[in-house]
Write a protein that holds these residues in place. Structure first.
Motif, mmCIF file in Angstrom:
data_model
loop_
_atom_site.group_PDB
_atom_site.id
_atom_site.type_symbol
_atom_site.label_atom_id
_atom_site.label_comp_id
_atom_site.label_asym_id
_atom_site.label_seq_id
_atom_site.Cartn_x
_atom_site.Cartn_y
_atom_site.Cartn_z
ATOM 1 N N ILE A 74 0.832 -1.206 0.000
ATOM 2 C CA ILE A 74 0.000 0.000 0.000
ATOM 3 C C ILE A 74 0.867 1.257 0.000
ATOM 4 O O ILE A 74 1.490 1.591 1.002
ATOM 5 N N PRO A 75 0.906 1.973 -1.128
ATOM 6 C CA PRO A 75 1.523 3.301 -1.121
ATOM 7 C C PRO A 75 0.522 4.306 -0.566
ATOM 8 O O PRO A 75 -0.678 4.219 -0.842
ATOM 9 N N THR A 76 0.982 5.266 0.209
ATOM 10 C CA THR A 76 0.029 6.188 0.823
ATOM 11 C C THR A 76 0.668 7.540 1.076
ATOM 12 O O THR A 76 1.908 7.658 1.162
ATOM 13 N N LYS A 77 -0.189 8.559 1.178
ATOM 14 C CA LYS A 77 0.276 9.903 1.540
ATOM 15 C C LYS A 77 -0.865 10.659 2.212
ATOM 16 O O LYS A 77 -1.904 10.907 1.605
ATOM 17 N N ASN A 78 -0.672 10.978 3.481
ATOM 18 C CA ASN A 78 -1.607 11.823 4.236
ATOM 19 C C ASN A 78 -3.043 11.295 4.220
ATOM 20 O O ASN A 78 -3.992 12.070 4.099
ATOM 21 N N ARG A 79 -3.206 9.994 4.348
ATOM 22 C CA ARG A 79 -4.553 9.412 4.322
ATOM 23 C C ARG A 79 -4.733 8.410 5.459
ATOM 24 O O ARG A 79 -5.123 7.271 5.243
ATOM 25 N N LEU A 80 -4.468 8.842 6.653
ATOM 26 C CA LEU A 80 -4.516 7.939 7.798
ATOM 27 C C LEU A 80 -5.887 7.284 7.959
ATOM 28 O O LEU A 80 -5.984 6.074 8.147
ATOM 29 N N ASP A 81 -6.954 8.073 7.892
ATOM 30 C CA ASP A 81 -8.296 7.522 8.100
ATOM 31 C C ASP A 81 -8.640 6.478 7.038
ATOM 32 O O ASP A 81 -9.256 5.451 7.342
ATOM 33 N N TYR A 82 -8.231 6.729 5.793
ATOM 34 C CA TYR A 82 -8.523 5.790 4.712
ATOM 35 C C TYR A 82 -7.746 4.482 4.901
ATOM 36 O O TYR A 82 -8.296 3.386 4.777
ATOM 37 N N ILE A 83 -6.462 4.606 5.200
ATOM 38 C CA ILE A 83 -5.642 3.403 5.318
ATOM 39 C C ILE A 83 -6.059 2.575 6.537
ATOM 40 O O ILE A 83 -5.986 1.346 6.516
ATOM 41 N N LYS A 84 -6.531 3.228 7.579
ATOM 42 C CA LYS A 84 -7.035 2.491 8.740
ATOM 43 C C LYS A 84 -8.226 1.612 8.347
ATOM 44 O O LYS A 84 -8.302 0.436 8.724
ATOM 45 N N THR A 85 -9.149 2.184 7.602
ATOM 46 C CA THR A 85 -10.323 1.429 7.163
ATOM 47 C C THR A 85 -9.916 0.260 6.285
ATOM 48 O O THR A 85 -10.422 -0.864 6.434
ATOM 49 N N THR A 86 -8.990 0.499 5.372
ATOM 50 C CA THR A 86 -8.542 -0.553 4.463
ATOM 51 C C THR A 86 -7.815 -1.664 5.209
ATOM 52 O O THR A 86 -8.082 -2.855 4.999
ATOM 53 N N ILE A 87 -6.916 -1.301 6.110
ATOM 54 C CA ILE A 87 -6.172 -2.327 6.854
ATOM 55 C C ILE A 87 -7.088 -3.088 7.800
ATOM 56 O O ILE A 87 -6.951 -4.309 7.966
ATOM 57 N N ASN A 88 -8.047 -2.411 8.407
ATOM 58 C CA ASN A 88 -9.007 -3.124 9.261
ATOM 59 C C ASN A 88 -9.794 -4.165 8.471
ATOM 60 O O ASN A 88 -10.122 -5.240 8.985
#
Length: 304
Positions: free
Chosen positions: A8-22
């Motif tokens: 997962i590449p990411t930038k400044n999207r903590l809320d989104y990546i949390k949902t995806t990883i959960n």
């Protein structure tokens, strides 16, 4: 054995990546069989702290703070993976219940033969869940312009190691597509099963959408025609598919419908579309988009 790395590449999207990883870690899958890679371009340390929390809770997380911005972060995420199958995944694409487990099962099932696996999330609407192709040309013909989609992309680690994936070897805007078009496998499998749901990203964009697709992507693809890697027939099919299923839709969304909250750069949009599809093609995009806008407004008036 780690069968699968979700990269997962990411930038400044903590809320989104949390949902995806959960959606991954809550899917009742043996934690030892998969790994999550986070390659982070963020301007802060919020995602890094979150990754450390996951590591402390026993999850197999590899975190990398990437100091270099840009789409190459996708390749960086893949190169960090230790799993047999490396699956590129958007930070805003959350798996539906049970579907991460299904993805892992594809990795386990194909680990010996290692066909190129490509996950189109039901977008192609095939009559069968899986379509297998025996050449790159056949694969590109079936997958069409979706070969640009990062969340569709997967590659076996041993295959990636044999391909050219340094920054100078891939296109700056379509690095994973550049890697995919290097493959010359005997078998490609397109999995057209709905597996994840894209979370609506606020202010999505940041790049020149019509230049990237109508000019850059089509040029990349046509180079493969000149190399006799894909046929001109396949090129024309992809170009036609993209016109009706992508260019018209995104012209309406980003240029005609001003209420949508996108940040794409539309500089020279008409010129870029005209260069790719001609004056008639551009007029078709404008007419269809404007007609859709008029119909949409008319329906809104009737519904009040």
């Amino acid at each position: 054995m780690i069968y699968l790395s979700i990269c997962i590449p990411t930038k400044n999207r903590l809320d989104y990546i949390k949902t995806t990883i959960n959606s991954i870690i809550d899917d009742d899958v043996d934690n030892s069989l998969f790994q999550i890679i986070i390659s982070d371009n963020s301007d802060n340390d919020h995602t890094e702290k979150y990754a450390k929390e996951l590591q402390a809770n026993g999850y197999n997380i590899k975190y990398y703070r990437n100091p270099v911005s840009g789409f190459y972060n996708s390749i960086q995420a893949l190169r960090l993976g230790d799993g047999e199958l490396l699956k590129l995944h958007n930070d805003y694409s959350a798996f539906k219940r049970g579907k991460f487990k299904s993805l892992l099962e594809y990795a386990v099932k194909h680990v010996e033969i290692k066909p190129i696996l490509f996950f189109t999330n039901g977008e192609l609407k095939f009559s069968k869940k899986t379509i297998c192709c025996d050449s790159l040309d056949d694969f590109v013909s079936h997958a069409s312009y979706l070969i640009t989609w990062s969340s569709s992309f997967a590659i076996w680690r041993e295959q990636l190691q044999k391909l050219r994936s340094e920054p100078q070897d891939v296109d700056e805007m379509f690095p994973h597509t550049s890697v995919l078009l290097q493959t010359n496998n005997k078998k490609y499998c397109i999995v057209d099963e709905i597996m994840f749901e894209n979370i609506n990203v606020n202010k999505k964009g940041g790049y020149n959408i019509f230049y990237n697709f109508c000019i850059l992507f089509l040029n990349i693809l046509y180079e493969k025609v000149k190399e006799n890697t894909i046929t001109k027939k396949t090129f024309q099919k992809v170009k036609r598919d993209m016109y009706y299923r992508f260019v018209i839709i995104w012209y309406y969304r980003t240029i005609i419908d001003k209420k949508r909250n996108y940040t794409f750069d539309n500089t020279n949009a008409n010129q870029n579309i005209k260069k790719a599809y001609g004056l008639v093609g551009l007029l078709g995009v404008k007419c269809i988009s404007n007609a859709k806008f008029i119909i949409s407004n008319f329906r809104n008036v009737l519904s009040k």
